[in-house]
Design an enzyme around this catalytic site. Structure first.
Site, PDB file in Angstrom:
ATOM      1  N   ASN A 287       8.012  39.509 -16.610  1.00 21.06           N
ATOM      2  CA  ASN A 287       7.975  38.278 -15.587  1.00 21.06           C
ATOM      3  C   ASN A 287       8.720  38.426 -14.712  1.00 21.06           C
ATOM      4  O   ASN A 287       9.312  37.244 -14.151  1.00 21.06           O
ATOM      5  CB  ASN A 287       7.802  36.970 -16.541  1.00 21.06           C
ATOM      6  CG  ASN A 287       6.324  36.657 -16.864  1.00 21.06           C
ATOM      7  OD1 ASN A 287       5.422  36.960 -16.555  1.00 21.06           O
ATOM      8  ND2 ASN A 287       6.438  36.004 -18.239  1.00 21.06           N
TER       9      ASN A 287
ATOM     10  N   HIS B 115      -0.471  32.559 -10.835  1.00 21.46           N
ATOM     11  CA  HIS B 115      -1.283  32.181 -12.240  1.00 21.46           C
ATOM     12  C   HIS B 115      -0.388  31.089 -12.956  1.00 21.46           C
ATOM     13  O   HIS B 115      -0.854  30.201 -13.596  1.00 21.46           O
ATOM     14  CB  HIS B 115      -1.296  33.481 -12.843  1.00 21.46           C
ATOM     15  CG  HIS B 115      -1.812  33.539 -14.337  1.00 21.46           C
ATOM     16  ND1 HIS B 115      -0.800  32.960 -15.168  1.00 21.46           N
ATOM     17  CD2 HIS B 115      -2.993  33.455 -14.800  1.00 21.46           C
ATOM     18  CE1 HIS B 115      -1.541  33.138 -16.534  1.00 21.46           C
ATOM     19  NE2 HIS B 115      -2.808  33.315 -16.095  1.00 21.46           N
ATOM     20  N   ASN B 116       0.919  31.271 -13.235  1.00 25.25           N
ATOM     21  CA  ASN B 116       1.690  30.638 -13.920  1.00 25.25           C
ATOM     22  C   ASN B 116       1.508  29.005 -13.274  1.00 25.25           C
ATOM     23  O   ASN B 116       1.986  28.135 -13.942  1.00 25.25           O
ATOM     24  CB  ASN B 116       2.931  31.094 -14.197  1.00 25.25           C
ATOM     25  CG  ASN B 116       3.045  32.338 -15.254  1.00 25.25           C
ATOM     26  OD1 ASN B 116       1.990  32.961 -15.348  1.00 25.25           O
ATOM     27  ND2 ASN B 116       4.094  32.443 -15.946  1.00 25.25           N
TER      28      ASN B 116
ATOM     29  N   MET C 132       5.947  40.229 -26.934  1.00 27.42           N
ATOM     30  CA  MET C 132       5.087  40.914 -26.163  1.00 27.42           C
ATOM     31  C   MET C 132       4.789  42.409 -26.163  1.00 27.42           C
ATOM     32  O   MET C 132       3.959  42.693 -26.347  1.00 27.42           O
ATOM     33  CB  MET C 132       5.068  40.333 -24.527  1.00 27.42           C
ATOM     34  CG  MET C 132       4.852  39.118 -24.363  1.00 27.42           C
ATOM     35  SD  MET C 132       3.100  38.769 -24.135  1.00 27.42           S
ATOM     36  CE  MET C 132       2.595  39.394 -22.669  1.00 27.42           C
ATOM     37  N   GLY C 133       5.899  42.818 -26.064  1.00 30.78           N
ATOM     38  CA  GLY C 133       5.990  44.565 -26.133  1.00 30.78           C
ATOM     39  C   GLY C 133       5.406  44.940 -27.646  1.00 30.78           C
ATOM     40  O   GLY C 133       4.526  45.774 -27.359  1.00 30.78           O
TER      41      GLY C 133
ATOM     42  N   GLY D 113      -0.421  35.803 -23.588  1.00 25.84           N
ATOM     43  CA  GLY D 113       0.332  35.234 -24.546  1.00 25.84           C
ATOM     44  C   GLY D 113       0.024  36.003 -25.937  1.00 25.84           C
ATOM     45  O   GLY D 113      -0.279  37.092 -25.977  1.00 25.84           O
TER      46      GLY D 113
ATOM     47  N   GLY E   3       9.920  43.316 -28.014  1.00 28.00           N
ATOM     48  CA  GLY E   3       9.978  41.773 -28.604  1.00 28.00           C
ATOM     49  C   GLY E   3       8.416  41.215 -28.840  1.00 28.00           C
ATOM     50  O   GLY E   3       7.526  42.139 -29.063  1.00 28.00           O
TER      51      GLY E   3
ATOM     52  N   LYS F 222       1.068  36.857 -10.742  1.00 26.88           N
ATOM     53  CA  LYS F 222       1.148  36.350 -12.023  1.00 26.88           C
ATOM     54  C   LYS F 222       1.965  35.132 -11.685  1.00 26.88           C
ATOM     55  O   LYS F 222       1.879  34.243 -12.289  1.00 26.88           O
ATOM     56  CB  LYS F 222       2.025  37.454 -12.737  1.00 26.88           C
ATOM     57  CG  LYS F 222       2.687  36.700 -14.092  1.00 26.88           C
ATOM     58  CD  LYS F 222       1.376  36.705 -15.088  1.00 26.88           C
ATOM     59  CE  LYS F 222       1.572  35.902 -16.316  1.00 26.88           C
ATOM     60  NZ  LYS F 222       3.082  35.912 -16.964  1.00 26.88           N
TER      61      LYS F 222
ATOM     62  N   SER G  16      -1.019  38.505 -18.434  1.00 27.66           N
ATOM     63  CA  SER G  16      -1.107  37.163 -19.115  1.00 27.66           C
ATOM     64  C   SER G  16      -2.232  37.037 -20.538  1.00 27.66           C
ATOM     65  O   SER G  16      -3.111  38.230 -20.675  1.00 27.66           O
ATOM     66  CB  SER G  16      -2.068  36.236 -17.983  1.00 27.66           C
ATOM     67  OG  SER G  16      -2.439  35.153 -18.694  1.00 27.66           O
TER      68      SER G  16
ATOM     69  N   GLU H 202      -1.208  27.438 -14.250  1.00 32.77           N
ATOM     70  CA  GLU H 202      -1.450  27.153 -15.782  1.00 32.77           C
ATOM     71  C   GLU H 202      -0.400  25.859 -15.991  1.00 32.77           C
ATOM     72  O   GLU H 202      -0.879  25.067 -16.882  1.00 32.77           O
ATOM     73  CB  GLU H 202      -0.615  28.520 -16.283  1.00 32.77           C
ATOM     74  CG  GLU H 202      -0.340  28.491 -18.009  1.00 32.77           C
ATOM     75  CD  GLU H 202       0.635  29.407 -18.037  1.00 32.77           C
ATOM     76  OE1 GLU H 202       0.141  30.703 -18.120  1.00 32.77           O
ATOM     77  OE2 GLU H 202       1.595  29.301 -18.900  1.00 32.77           O
TER      78      GLU H 202
END
Lengths: 295, 295, 295, 295
Positions: C86, C169-170, C11-12, C114, C9, C166, C112, C173
């Protein structure tokens, strides 16, 4: 009516007392022989007429699960188990399924009223089948305060509805307490202006928009100790408040006042706040602002 | 360019240093003769070429007002006064009107950068007339970091705009710090899972969505003291954060994160919370929950 | 180094591209044949040298579980699976145990960066055994930005540590975004004072305390659409924010700014607020305050 | 007892009615001749026996100030003015000083009870001299509900104490309403579980910890409109809530539940949230997350 009651702690014991005062026969069982009416769980079951009714009033989670599992092995078709403890509503689905395998019906009952319930009666929110709820109405009527039934009893829905309603009740309770508490701090802070903090709360008991039972309890506490000097600002939470926030998250419901209430309790239990250490460290880094050294 | 600078504290002194490094002539005045370039305010004014430019860098509120009033008596038509302190933007309207009576122009400048500004340059948000802002551009360019002007300087509007922007900047700053601080506590709390808290923050410095200058400062603080054991979780606030919330209230703007940040600071400074005493008292009244006795 | 990558997708696909640019051989598999390098999962596994390394980059929850289960049947002792999606950190314990039964090692990686990661590199937080982390370092180095390794990579702890980091982290964020967003509204509201909102944010990019990558993105957004007129104030949340609050509740950590951020998103998605209907109804009952009729 | 009453709006008119029912003679004046007992303010003053008592019941702020100034010119030594409106307590100091110049005494009275006060009585919090408070006790007794005086009346302190107490009362009121409202949304959201939302609230009226007058009003509202379909979730605020937060800021008192309540109202009045536009824009920039286009 004759029921069995498992768990004779603070809540269970006052419920037994109130039920008996209102002509419900109760056989109570507790692991503590000093308060128990019978020696064993089997004795309790044997003492009950069929269909047997067992009200479970023990700590939520593992203990409730254990007790319900044990009871399920002693009861049969047509009997009914009521969980009146503060179980998470999601546990109800598990317990109901477990009991249903043996033809035992399950009712979940949220009970509110605290230590005053024995005298004043308890508010009840129940979930489960109409048939069982109807059959148990004499028990509910004995537990709840006098006055119109619908002002202290609701059959809120199927299994789980009673504890869901109680969970939300407790979320509201947390936020109500926080509301009065913030008000207390605002009044107490300006002792140059407000010369009578307990009297100010007391004056809200009749006629004001904020009158409530919690207000009356706060007045009582302030009459005993006007500046609350004997009490530390340390507040536990018993779990339901957290579940309410978790449900809010799961359902995308904004609950800023409820979450503020529970976070305030978390903070009350911290000797020192790690988060505030981090803010102090940051201010020191960018602004050269002095930090307080921990000894 | 030659300007006068009143107030040679931490910020004023580093601004003087940076201005001189960037070829702006500065005559500084401070009540402390050890750091002052001249003996009196009159000497400062006399030293300046016309039209005279005086940058005021003293604590906001009464002191800023006094200094501006004094300066107004020594300057005249065509001169300009800049308030670079952390004044409330509503004070700017008062100061501008006071100076306008004598034909003196007024510029308000929000200055960000903290103790690092001397080396890195300061970010500047200014309000006032285009004529004066244009004339003073060499001063602003000397103070701000190298790089494109618009990335560290904005003429945000008429009088008041500079300090309004700085106020909002500080409200954001509070909430950013709170964000990292909550994250720090969450990481530190689970030391059974996270074995390297400083390293985790450090790994966010490149590539991550949360990278920022404040993050770098937190990493620095954690490298000096990985569990922040030497720092108490006690955090002051300097006023601008409160003004931001007050402006939000006045304009019906919801600012839940900013207000959470400032309330967390208030809590950090309380030995014991009166509000939480009230909640503990209430729980004791209705539920018989034990309270912690204050010794 | 040669690895398999499942899930191509947004990210991948960018991770595959960045890995290849940095000399890691990647065989990618996706159910969508248009983007997949091989026809079947078996083909992917067959293409890899032993010990085989499979990076899973698919939606968290049921899909990740299914993919890991399928992969576990095709791999063997000494191979390693990395979950870079995630996932909730609590899932990691389950997945690690599942794979351990077959001697397969498990690494969880929080990623992380994006859509900018392909160009800038991704920040990486990983959990798992030192042996596997060390062996996979060429992969991590290819994915992360240039610069010192520790500024974009951390081996945060055993299994679960990467996704826990993570998750936090989010949570940070969310609160950082809320901070800038509240500031935006405060600036935009007073357009009588602030004449240049995008310019004000832009002026914070160098020298200011609030400079950050998110600030730069906000400046970019405001340069494209200065009053954000083309964008609706409707904000989804992807789950990690909720988990952060749930973990905070489970560990009694106060997170008022993070929870404010997620509640603001919930509110942004409501056409009308049931809670505010209730408040309006209450005000009408006690004060005779007019309510707005829903059409 | 015979007093003058200025301002015969919703509150003033019901107070006049209740005073008369309880044998206090009232001469009322209002700019609207249809409801006024006399034609002019002078007529009102002339009608009163000495020492004259004038109760002012007009909107707070400029109008209250104007009325008190006008009245100060018509009264003299030994007379007394009561401000029963929702004035900010800081205004009381100004008004008291203004009146003191002419020997007129000043009492500030916070009045709670809403539209139900005429029938039930009003709760009263007053500030000022003991002499005047004592002399006016028949008026206070006529206004307040039957029952022990201290449960609906407090002489809270010197000038300002009455309105300070009322301000805090209203802050509490906001948070109480928010508490029930969040609970309402949680119950209504899970209509798969809770089949009877109004009945659930109603069942809390007796015996439960959350019983209160506001709860009764919510039950009433839900009996009229069980899903509140006729009411929009749009809630005004009348100012006192904001003052409470401002006082909390000025005194470093954390009030997270009260501020959450007022921010929820602000949000309820926004067609679209500028802050959430900014968050949506940010997510789009870094994650490529889709935004909803505003039409």
């Amino acid at each position: 009516m004759h029921i069995g009651l498992i768990g004779l702690g603070k809540m269970g014991a006052s419920m037994r007392a109130r039920l008996r005062e209102n002509d419900v026969t109760v056989t109570g069982y507790d692991r503590n022989p000093d308060v128990s009416d019978v020696a064993t769980l089997q004795d309790l079951i044997d003492a009950l007429p069929s269909p047997k009714t067992v009200w479970v009033m023990v700590p939520s989670g593992a203990i409730t699960k254990t007790v319900i599992t044990e009871v399920s092995e002693l009861l049969g078709t047509g009997d009914v188990v009521i969980d009146g403890g503060n179980s998470r509503f999601s546990d109800d689905f598990v317990h109901a399924a477990l009991l249903a395998e043996k033809g035992i019906d399950y009712i979940d009952a949220g009970v509110s009223g605290g230590v005053w319930g024995q005298e004043n009666g308890f508010a009840l929110m129940v979930g489960g089948s109409a048939a069982s709820v109807d059959r148990l109405m004499p028990v509910f009527d004995a537990l709840r305060p006098t006055g119109p039934r619908e002002e202290s009893f609701v059959h809120a829905g199927e299994v789980g509805a009673g504890h869901y309603a109680k969970m939300v009740h407790n979320g509201i309770e947390y936020a109500l307490m926080q509301a009065y508490a913030e008000g207390y701090e605002l009044l107490a802070k300006r002792d140059d202006i407000i010369k009578n903090v307990p009297g100010t709360f007391k004056a809200w008991q009749r006629g004001s928009v904020v009158r409530s039972w919690l207000l009356e309890l706060l007045v009582q506490a302030l009459e005993e100790d006007p500046a609350l000097t004997s009490i530390e600002g340390y507040v536990d939470d018993s779990g339901e408040g957290r579940w309410t926030i978790e449900e809010a998250l799961a359902n995308a419901v904004p609950v800023p006042a409820m979450s503020a209430s529970i976070f305030a309790r978390f903070e009350s239990r911290q000797e020192d706040s790690p988060a505030m250490k981090a803010v102090a460290a940051l201010r020191n880094q960018f602004g050269g602002h002095a930090v307080k050294s921990a000894e």
